[in-house]
Motif scaffolding. Sequence first.
Motif, PDB file in Angstrom:
ATOM      1  N   GLN A 110       0.968  -1.167   0.208  1.00  8.57           N
ATOM      2  CA  GLN A 110      -0.596   0.148   0.265  1.00  8.57           C
ATOM      3  C   GLN A 110       0.904   1.741  -0.092  1.00  8.57           C
ATOM      4  N   ILE A 111       0.374   2.553   0.148  1.00 13.00           N
ATOM      5  CA  ILE A 111       0.815   3.691  -0.097  1.00 13.00           C
ATOM      6  C   ILE A 111       1.064   3.761   1.959  1.00 13.00           C
ATOM      7  N   ASN A 112       0.448   3.248   2.366  1.00 10.67           N
ATOM      8  CA  ASN A 112       0.413   3.608   3.435  1.00 10.67           C
ATOM      9  C   ASN A 112       0.125   2.306   4.336  1.00 10.67           C
ATOM     10  N   ASN A 113       1.789   2.184   5.066  1.00  9.81           N
ATOM     11  CA  ASN A 113       1.807   0.636   4.868  1.00  9.81           C
ATOM     12  C   ASN A 113       1.572   0.733   6.248  1.00  9.81           C
ATOM     13  N   GLU A 114       1.152   1.520   7.491  1.00  7.92           N
ATOM     14  CA  GLU A 114       1.184   1.360   8.954  1.00  7.92           C
ATOM     15  C   GLU A 114       0.495   0.394   9.326  1.00  7.92           C
ATOM     16  N   ASN A 115       1.402  -0.233  10.259  1.00  6.16           N
ATOM     17  CA  ASN A 115       0.525  -1.622  11.113  1.00  6.16           C
ATOM     18  C   ASN A 115      -0.283  -2.532  10.196  1.00  6.16           C
ATOM     19  N   TRP A 163       2.078  -5.223   9.271  1.00  9.29           N
ATOM     20  CA  TRP A 163       1.620  -6.893  10.067  1.00  9.29           C
ATOM     21  C   TRP A 163       1.063  -6.815  11.293  1.00  9.29           C
ATOM     22  N   GLU A 164       0.123  -6.293  12.046  1.00 11.87           N
ATOM     23  CA  GLU A 164      -1.170  -7.236  12.235  1.00 11.87           C
ATOM     24  C   GLU A 164      -1.797  -7.507  11.989  1.00 11.87           C
ATOM     25  N   PRO A 165      -2.259  -8.005  10.777  1.00 11.76           N
ATOM     26  CA  PRO A 165      -2.803  -9.042  10.655  1.00 11.76           C
ATOM     27  C   PRO A 165      -2.081 -10.496  10.697  1.00 11.76           C
ATOM     28  N   ILE A 166      -1.158 -10.013  10.253  1.00 12.66           N
ATOM     29  CA  ILE A 166      -0.536 -10.511  10.555  1.00 12.66           C
ATOM     30  C   ILE A 166       0.176 -11.758  12.111  1.00 12.66           C
ATOM     31  N   GLU A 167       0.325 -10.449  12.735  1.00 14.30           N
ATOM     32  CA  GLU A 167       0.641 -11.062  14.007  1.00 14.30           C
ATOM     33  C   GLU A 167      -0.858 -11.945  14.815  1.00 14.30           C
ATOM     34  N   LYS A 168      -2.413 -11.345  14.454  1.00 12.25           N
ATOM     35  CA  LYS A 168      -3.673 -11.827  14.441  1.00 12.25           C
ATOM     36  C   LYS A 168      -3.613 -12.782  14.580  1.00 12.25           C
ATOM     37  N   TYR A 169      -3.097 -13.338  12.815  1.00 18.45           N
ATOM     38  CA  TYR A 169      -3.843 -14.891  12.536  1.00 18.45           C
ATOM     39  C   TYR A 169      -2.487 -15.828  13.623  1.00 18.45           C
ATOM     40  N   ILE A 170      -1.053 -15.789  13.569  1.00 23.64           N
ATOM     41  CA  ILE A 170      -0.567 -16.178  14.148  1.00 23.64           C
ATOM     42  C   ILE A 170      -1.011 -16.605  15.625  1.00 23.64           C
ATOM     43  N   ASN A 171      -1.535 -15.481  16.582  1.00 27.61           N
ATOM     44  CA  ASN A 171      -1.980 -15.757  18.301  1.00 27.61           C
ATOM     45  C   ASN A 171      -3.359 -16.757  17.606  1.00 27.61           C
ATOM     46  N   GLU A 172      -4.175 -16.165  16.709  1.00 28.55           N
ATOM     47  CA  GLU A 172      -5.087 -17.202  16.647  1.00 28.55           C
ATOM     48  C   GLU A 172      -5.025 -18.113  16.104  1.00 28.55           C
ATOM     49  N   GLN A 173      -3.705 -18.891  15.541  1.00 33.94           N
ATOM     50  CA  GLN A 173      -3.161 -20.639  15.912  1.00 33.94           C
ATOM     51  C   GLN A 173      -2.909 -21.049  17.312  1.00 33.94           C
ATOM     52  N   TYR A 174      -2.596 -20.050  17.386  1.00 36.63           N
ATOM     53  CA  TYR A 174      -1.639 -20.466  19.310  1.00 36.63           C
ATOM     54  C   TYR A 174      -2.768 -20.520  19.821  1.00 36.63           C
ATOM     55  N   GLU A 175      -4.352 -19.433  20.136  1.00 41.93           N
ATOM     56  CA  GLU A 175      -5.602 -19.854  20.107  1.00 41.93           C
ATOM     57  C   GLU A 175      -6.383 -20.752  19.864  1.00 41.93           C
ATOM     58  N   LYS A 176      -6.136 -21.449  19.105  1.00 45.59           N
ATOM     59  CA  LYS A 176      -6.890 -22.144  18.789  1.00 45.59           C
ATOM     60  C   LYS A 176      -6.267 -23.375  19.210  1.00 45.59           C
ATOM     61  N   PHE A 177      -4.972 -23.778  19.204  1.00 47.36           N
ATOM     62  CA  PHE A 177      -4.331 -25.062  19.870  1.00 47.36           C
ATOM     63  C   PHE A 177      -4.065 -25.127  21.379  1.00 47.36           C
ATOM     64  N   LEU A 178      -4.427 -23.520  21.743  1.00 48.24           N
ATOM     65  CA  LEU A 178      -4.554 -23.755  23.271  1.00 48.24           C
ATOM     66  C   LEU A 178      -5.959 -24.660  23.755  1.00 48.24           C
ATOM     67  N   LYS A 179      -7.325 -24.056  22.497  1.00 43.50           N
ATOM     68  CA  LYS A 179      -8.363 -24.070  22.731  1.00 43.50           C
ATOM     69  C   LYS A 179      -8.460 -25.602  23.279  1.00 43.50           C
ATOM     70  N   GLU A 180      -7.579 -26.488  22.064  1.00 39.93           N
ATOM     71  CA  GLU A 180      -8.204 -28.088  21.878  1.00 39.93           C
ATOM     72  C   GLU A 180      -7.489 -28.651  23.130  1.00 39.93           C
TER      73      GLU A 180
END
Lengths: 476, 348
Positions: free
Chosen positions: B130-135, B137-154
């Motif tokens: 994008q032109i403005n690339n602020e943050n 990385w957030e969707p990526i960080e979110k995805y990674i944490n979601e996978q950890y969350e999924k594993f934790l839930k199990e």
Amino acid sequence: SPYQNEEKRNLSLGGHVGFDSLPDQLVSKSVTQGFSFNILCVGETGIGKSTLMNTLFNTTFETEEASHYESAVRLRPRTYDLQESNVHLKLTIVDAVGFGDQINKDERQVSPIVEYIDTQFENYLQEELKIRRSLFNYHDTRIHVCLYFITPTGHSLKSLDLVTMKKLDSKVNIIPIIAKADTISKSELHKFKIKIMSELVSNGVQIYQFPTDDEAVAEINSVMNAHLPFAVVGSTEEVKVGNKLVRARQYPWGVVQVENESHCDFVKLREMLIRVNMEDLREQTHTRHYELYRRCKLEEMGFKDTDPDSQPFSLQETYETKRKEFLGELQRKEEEMRQMFVNKVKETEAELKEKERELHEKFEHLKRIHQEEKRKVEEKRRELEEEMNAFNRRKVAVETLQSQSLQATSQQPLKKDKDKKNRSVVTQSQPGACLSSSKVMITKTSVEPLNCTSWWEAIQCCSCLVKSATWREGFL
Amino acid sequence: AGPVESKKEAAMSELVPEPRQKPVVPMKPMGINASLLGYIGIDTIIEQMRKKTMKTGFDFNIMVVGQSGLGKSTLVNTLFKSQVSRKSSGWNREEKIPKTVEIKAIGHVIEEGGVKMKLTVIDTPGFGDQINNENCWEPIEKYINEQYEKFLKEEVNIARKKRIPDTRVHCCLYFISPTGHSLRPLDLEFMKHLSKVVNIIPVIAKADTMTLEEKTEFKQRVRKELEVNGIEFYPQKEFDEDLEDKTENDKIRQESMPFAVVGSDKEYQVNGKRVLGRKTPWGIIEVENLSHCEFALLRDFVIRTHLQDLKEVTHNIHYETYRAKRLNDNGGLPPMTVETEENHESNL
């Protein structure tokens, strides 16, 4: 899922990628960490458990025989570090000491064993539930296999055997073995095995089945399953048979060879237990027995998998309410303790004050006594002084009288002169003596003759000393 | 396209080595020593374990991050020698560049030498575009944490699955543009944030645009900048287990990384051999030739030696950190751990 996800499809590789080394990578990590294997031996005292362990692992673990007079069943774990090529094994052998020895073989025989197994599960569970945990270097003490030693009566299982195995089958992998198998003949043994297996089945006892789902080991395992329970003989003594030294038991009528498969099933047991299924035993313990324990324990504690969407939360909520409760309890106990402490402090303080007061009193008392004494002494001193002064006055009076009387009797000059002379000689030779004109009585004892031969001469002689013993202090 | 591909396949097969022999479970001790009673058989547990893991198979999830056009998909395809990632050039050209960072996870099952691997490639189109690339990385960080969350839930389930499916990101390849100057602020920001939650392996993309000297200099500068900014990329110094690990990893950290790579899925004839490469007027760049680029180093590092370690660091460290934080934060109570409770119990 909000993310675009394609169905997993099989892909063929266009070349050698290299991830076939993955099992090696995984195994090499495990090798570095080492393995644990924990065996529980249950059987009557003297049935050959220690000997069998020694034979299986080809070392001498146990040197003393166990006593038959234990007051209760107790579990005695011993851990050993074994190494073969690059594999380090932490082997723990747990002995149920005193099992089957008591007169009254009620449930107190089995419950210590169950408790021990549960405790190991509990310890693992506690570690798993910790917030900061380190499972990957946790020393696993959970029992991976229970070898149940059956007495070779040749008839059937004892009721204690059935009761024990029934209690343990949902908690641990049980492999039943017939001990001291050389006391049963082949035909009896065959019948005995059949009887045992049918009794186990009819009582619903779930013993460990060697896994048959992997083609490589399915065949051997299913063959072995048919040979259960293994009839074993243990020995660490070596006997010469032919031109080889083998482990055996020597009888007058022959030699029972431990590793001879036609003599006993020791080799089968070793194969199954160590060389084929050790990893499966560990896995079953973790994925089946431990999971069952965990599930029951968590349900018991009040956790439930109610809502699939909010699992961590419901676990969290229950956990939190319990935590609050616990914190409250903790606070209350703390308060109690603090109160107790405060009271104790007050008490001690009061005691100390009392003691202080007593001490003070004593001190005052002593002080008074002391002052009293001092006063008395002071008085005495004054009296003495007065006495001395009085005496001095009398003395002066007497002297003046004497000197008067001396002047009055001046007709005896020689004697007087002698006296005078003596006196003055004496007074002069006395260092520091007061040159007074009063008469001094000299006794014989006060003269120490140095050069003169007689007392009279000494008196007149200047170099003889005169002791001051008869001189009063006042004149010096 | 048809005949070329079949020829390629035929040629590729020459590169496939002999399939590994299925290991046999030893029934009698191998190499009996003189004393009959010497061998117990404890070391067979290695074989037993290996067989079990081969039966269950492995999961591996690799994420690629970088601006579009840096050759991410090509590289992943080269790494795994198959079309695991669809290249943008293969897509419909009319598809617009996504307005935000998208996360696309594509799973494949690949097998080699009896080892089955479920490979998931997670692509992040739109990152840095994008032109403005602020943050961004957030969707990526979110995805990674979601996978950890999924594993934790199990993991916290009462009745748990025998094998919890692992979707956690084991490795994140970050593509650095080969400007030859230094890292860009976006690169630093991304790596700073994400190196704390996932294993990041920085790679210099399209390394064939730099000469050897430029490459060495650039690598040095990048390493320096990463160090100055406190970015710990994989293999992280603090997780070196022993001296052996440390010396091996030090060499990789201080000399080889970041790997300057070139990717390709086309083959050419060089010196009588068929090799993967890029054809240019001035020569053919051989992807697997160490004097041309460091692709082979990257491949060996990620797949042949450190794949299991990547998974273990993710599980034992990144996941545990996430879990500890999650269990602590939730509820907002002062962080009193279960162990403290136990200590209290024993004191009382």
